[in-house]
Design an enzyme around this catalytic site. Structure first.
Site, PDB file in Angstrom:
ATOM      1  N   GLU A  23      13.792 -27.276 -39.473  1.00 34.88           N
ATOM      2  CA  GLU A  23      14.586 -28.370 -40.037  1.00 34.88           C
ATOM      3  C   GLU A  23      14.727 -29.548 -39.070  1.00 34.88           C
ATOM      4  O   GLU A  23      15.639 -30.363 -39.199  1.00 34.88           O
ATOM      5  CB  GLU A  23      15.968 -27.842 -40.435  1.00 34.88           C
ATOM      6  CG  GLU A  23      15.928 -26.771 -41.506  1.00 34.88           C
ATOM      7  CD  GLU A  23      17.307 -26.248 -41.843  1.00 34.88           C
ATOM      8  OE1 GLU A  23      18.058 -26.971 -42.519  1.00 34.88           O
ATOM      9  OE2 GLU A  23      17.647 -25.126 -41.432  1.00 34.88           O
ATOM     10  N   SER A 155      17.849 -25.092 -45.729  1.00 35.55           N
ATOM     11  CA  SER A 155      17.158 -26.150 -46.491  1.00 35.55           C
ATOM     12  C   SER A 155      16.157 -25.607 -47.502  1.00 35.55           C
ATOM     13  O   SER A 155      15.171 -26.260 -47.837  1.00 35.55           O
ATOM     14  CB  SER A 155      16.450 -27.121 -45.532  1.00 35.55           C
ATOM     15  OG  SER A 155      17.387 -27.865 -44.793  1.00 35.55           O
ATOM     16  N   TYR A 221      15.455 -33.372 -50.477  1.00 40.10           N
ATOM     17  CA  TYR A 221      15.158 -34.418 -49.506  1.00 40.10           C
ATOM     18  C   TYR A 221      14.206 -35.525 -49.956  1.00 40.10           C
ATOM     19  O   TYR A 221      14.172 -36.581 -49.332  1.00 40.10           O
ATOM     20  CB  TYR A 221      14.609 -33.783 -48.219  1.00 40.10           C
ATOM     21  CG  TYR A 221      15.590 -32.841 -47.577  1.00 40.10           C
ATOM     22  CD1 TYR A 221      16.814 -33.308 -47.092  1.00 40.10           C
ATOM     23  CD2 TYR A 221      15.328 -31.480 -47.479  1.00 40.10           C
ATOM     24  CE1 TYR A 221      17.733 -32.445 -46.517  1.00 40.10           C
ATOM     25  CE2 TYR A 221      16.229 -30.608 -46.901  1.00 40.10           C
ATOM     26  CZ  TYR A 221      17.434 -31.100 -46.414  1.00 40.10           C
ATOM     27  OH  TYR A 221      18.345 -30.244 -45.850  1.00 40.10           O
ATOM     28  N   ARG A 260      30.075 -26.158 -45.397  1.00 39.07           N
ATOM     29  CA  ARG A 260      29.840 -26.289 -46.838  1.00 39.07           C
ATOM     30  C   ARG A 260      29.528 -24.924 -47.422  1.00 39.07           C
ATOM     31  O   ARG A 260      28.831 -24.120 -46.800  1.00 39.07           O
ATOM     32  CB  ARG A 260      28.656 -27.239 -47.079  1.00 39.07           C
ATOM     33  CG  ARG A 260      28.688 -27.974 -48.398  1.00 39.07           C
ATOM     34  CD  ARG A 260      27.424 -28.791 -48.606  1.00 39.07           C
ATOM     35  NE  ARG A 260      26.288 -27.923 -48.903  1.00 39.07           N
ATOM     36  CZ  ARG A 260      25.078 -28.059 -48.350  1.00 39.07           C
ATOM     37  NH1 ARG A 260      24.830 -29.023 -47.492  1.00 39.07           N
ATOM     38  NH2 ARG A 260      24.106 -27.222 -48.685  1.00 39.07           N
ATOM     39  N   ASP A 262      27.934 -23.127 -50.951  1.00 41.66           N
ATOM     40  CA  ASP A 262      27.156 -23.398 -52.160  1.00 41.66           C
ATOM     41  C   ASP A 262      27.375 -22.301 -53.201  1.00 41.66           C
ATOM     42  O   ASP A 262      27.513 -21.120 -52.854  1.00 41.66           O
ATOM     43  CB  ASP A 262      25.665 -23.481 -51.815  1.00 41.66           C
ATOM     44  CG  ASP A 262      25.361 -24.613 -50.838  1.00 41.66           C
ATOM     45  OD1 ASP A 262      26.153 -25.567 -50.778  1.00 41.66           O
ATOM     46  OD2 ASP A 262      24.346 -24.531 -50.131  1.00 41.66           O
ATOM     47  N   ASN A 277      27.088 -23.012 -44.925  1.00 36.47           N
ATOM     48  CA  ASN A 277      26.412 -23.894 -43.981  1.00 36.47           C
ATOM     49  C   ASN A 277      27.418 -24.389 -42.956  1.00 36.47           C
ATOM     50  O   ASN A 277      28.440 -24.966 -43.323  1.00 36.47           O
ATOM     51  CB  ASN A 277      25.805 -25.102 -44.700  1.00 36.47           C
ATOM     52  CG  ASN A 277      24.757 -24.709 -45.723  1.00 36.47           C
ATOM     53  OD1 ASN A 277      23.595 -24.587 -45.407  1.00 36.47           O
ATOM     54  ND2 ASN A 277      25.191 -24.491 -46.962  1.00 36.47           N
TER      55      ASN A 277
END
Length: 314
Positions: A23, A155, A221, A260, A262, A277
């Protein structure tokens, strides 16, 4: 500012970005955005890429606080956090344990499951003893559609959605290129949400929508077709319930400072935890800044708040 500190009182701050993980490119963008934001409000901030020089050189450069903007291995998995603690340098975000647990998708799910928090059914493929002949049985147990995920990548790197035993075997072998342990997860059909957390409080949820098979690296992205909804459209009661679940899930993994969580929501309205995250993306278009804006924080204020997490006990 936390504890009454002004930007200049944080001393010389290193924003760590880049690194050597898969990443790296996203990390460079996040770190550059945060570096520029901190400088714009008077923080004496410098960029620091651990792929180019030793972490130990932070001391020689008279660094007093470290903002970690490294995504993935080597920055988000607890190893850097441990090195900084040994150097006696305060750093942003979660500590060693929280970083390591949140980075590991399998152990995250095991902890959540043990606490009765909702997460999709799953199995684990271990490289040293994987039997390709087991794929039919795995599909029969978990359903006709699965997500295959390397345990320690972020990611959506190395992830594949599969709908047959043949696809499952191929996807597992591909995922083994990244990790020796691979998560095989029941696919939840429905919308995906994310909840950002800052200083123990949940910010407004975001709903993501993509025409792709799932919210993969391209959708995150580079695709112009990905849509984001913030506010997410949930009613006040459901928003509150999701926020509470996010806080419980983050705390269960010893997450702290900022991060975060999800989620997927099925057709019956049930939410399922996907992953945590501890160093989410921080470009101008990333999810955490989007949620912060809805909560009344601009990018510079958010960056300062993340810097202030250096002051927390780890």
């Amino acid at each position: 500012m936390s504890k009454g500190l002004t930007p200049s009182e944080f001393g010389k701050v290193a924003v760590m970005y880049g690194g050597a993980s898969a990443e790296r490119e996203v990390s460079l963008k996040s770190g550059t955005a945060v570096l520029n934001a901190l400088r714009s409000v008077g923080v004496n901030a410098v960029g620091f890429d651990p792929a180019e020089k030793s972490v130990a050189s932070l001391l020689a450069e008279s660094i007093e606080n470290v903002v970690i903007m490294l995504h993935g291995r080597g920055g988000e998995d607890g190893s850097l956090q441990g090195a900084l603690q040994l150097l006696g340098l305060p750093y942003s975000g979660s500590g060693v344990l929280g970083s390591a647990l949140c980075m590991d998708k399998i152990r995250s799910k095991q902890i959540w499951q043990s606490l009765g928090l909702p997460t999709a059914n799953y199995e684990i493929a271990v490289k040293s003893r994987f039997d390709a002949g087991s794929c039919e049985a795995i599909m029969a147990t978990l359903g006709n559609t699965l997500m295959v995920k390397p345990s320690l990548e972020g990611s959506s790197i190395g992830m594949t959605k599969v709908t047959s035993a043949a696809q499952l075997e191929s996807a597992i072998q591909d995922a083994f290129k990244y990790d020796n342990n691979v998560l095989l997860e029941q696919f939840i059909q429905g919308p995906e949400y994310t909840v950002s957390i800052l200083n123990g409080k949940a910010m407004p949820s975001i709903r993501m929508s993509t025409p792709r098979d799932f919210y993969d690296y391209t959708a995150k992205y580079s695709a112009d077709s990905t849509e984001y909804y913030c506010p997410s459209g949930l009613c006040e009661e459901t928003e509150s319930r999701l926020a509470e679940l996010a806080q419980r899930a983050f705390s269960a993994l010893s997450g702290s400072g900022w991060g975060r969580i999800d989620f997927m929501q099925d057709e019956q309205g049930q939410f399922y935890l996907l992953e945590a995250n501890t160093v989410p993306g921080m470009t101008e278009k990333s999810l955490v800044p989007m949620a912060a804006k809805e909560a009344g924080l601009n990018f510079s204020e958010l960056s300062l708040a993340i810097l202030a997490t250096c002051l927390e006990d780890k």
